[in-house]
Write an enzyme that holds these catalytic residues in place. Sequence first.
Site, short mmCIF file in Angstrom:
data_model
loop_
_atom_site.label_atom_id
_atom_site.label_comp_id
_atom_site.label_asym_id
_atom_site.label_seq_id
_atom_site.Cartn_x
_atom_site.Cartn_y
_atom_site.Cartn_z
N CYS A 167 -0.30 4.24 2.28
CA CYS A 167 0.06 3.96 3.29
C CYS A 167 -0.04 2.71 4.07
O CYS A 167 0.73 2.32 4.28
CB CYS A 167 -1.90 4.46 4.02
N SER A 168 -1.29 1.95 4.68
CA SER A 168 -1.08 0.54 4.85
C SER A 168 -1.80 -0.29 5.05
O SER A 168 -2.44 -1.52 5.48
CB SER A 168 -0.46 0.73 6.87
N CYS A 169 -2.58 -0.44 3.59
CA CYS A 169 -4.14 -1.28 3.15
C CYS A 169 -3.48 -2.89 2.71
O CYS A 169 -2.58 -3.07 2.42
CB CYS A 169 -4.96 -0.25 1.99
N CYS A 180 1.22 -0.61 0.18
CA CYS A 180 -0.06 0.04 0.28
C CYS A 180 1.07 1.22 0.36
O CYS A 180 1.55 1.71 0.75
CB CYS A 180 -0.94 0.20 1.17
#
Lengths: 108, 204
Positions: free
Chosen positions: B111-113, B108
């Site tokens: 971000c951090s999906c 991602c």
Amino acid sequence: MNGPHDLGGQMGFGPVAPEQDEPQYHAAWEARAMGVTLACGALGCWPLDEGRFARESLHPAIYYNATYYEIWIRALESLLVKYGLVSAGELASGRGRSRPRAPSATDA
Amino acid sequence: MPHDHHDHEHDNHLDPMDARVRALETILTRKGLIDPAAVDAIIDTYAHKVGPQNGAAVVARAWTDPDFADWLRRDATAAIAAMGFTGRQGEHMQAVFNTPDQHNVIVCTLCSCYPWTVLGLPPVWYKSPAYRSRVVLEPRAVLAEFGLELPTDTKVRVWDSTAELRYLVVPMRPEGTEGMGPEALAALVTRESMVGTGLPRVPA
């Protein structure tokens, strides 16, 4: 909008450092930060996208210096203030109360 | 809270973030906005119920049940939900199957999906600027940092997750696992193999 979070293809961050047998959290506060953030999300005041936007809106100097859950907490604080759930003064005084204190006789 | 073996409770040793989070939780609790027991329950859920063991069960079933594999390929959201893995950050899923010709990696960049329902919370490296910035630029070099060297004629495809759509890599079933059941196979499926930065273990 783009911002510090828009990292795809940027250079200069160095090698990836995967950690063997990485623990789920690297400090106890990280677990609380995760749980408190999800619990506040359940209040239903803001959608997930706004939570993400609050993180992306942090100043780049802060965003790049902060650990992941610090980014979460800073964004959560800004949302709580924005929606009037907590005041900036309360955050500041709450933090003030948690300053180190001298050990007392009641400390085991 | 459970699992904080390395930490201690002396206030005079609090680091600034520890103090900041404690203060915030205290304020929110006093105002009745959150319940510390609910926070405990959330932490416990991601410590024990939601984690890469869920994804490993999905992969092992795909390896042993062709009909399920086909369903997973067509509609990963439904196939994964049918195994009971539903919820936050897994609402829309796509399974990407490794083949001898193509190796898949997920990231991602923004971000951090990450597919929480099948992999749990993402590791630090997945959320790090180093991984997010570079795996789309020079994936083979990044994979080498995980100790993964792929044949040069294997194509590497990097999937950039979004808030809406998350990916699960289905690695190839290792050789020498004929006759193994889903449970034994699941033990070979590592988190990294389902992100694409590793391969499944081979049976001892």
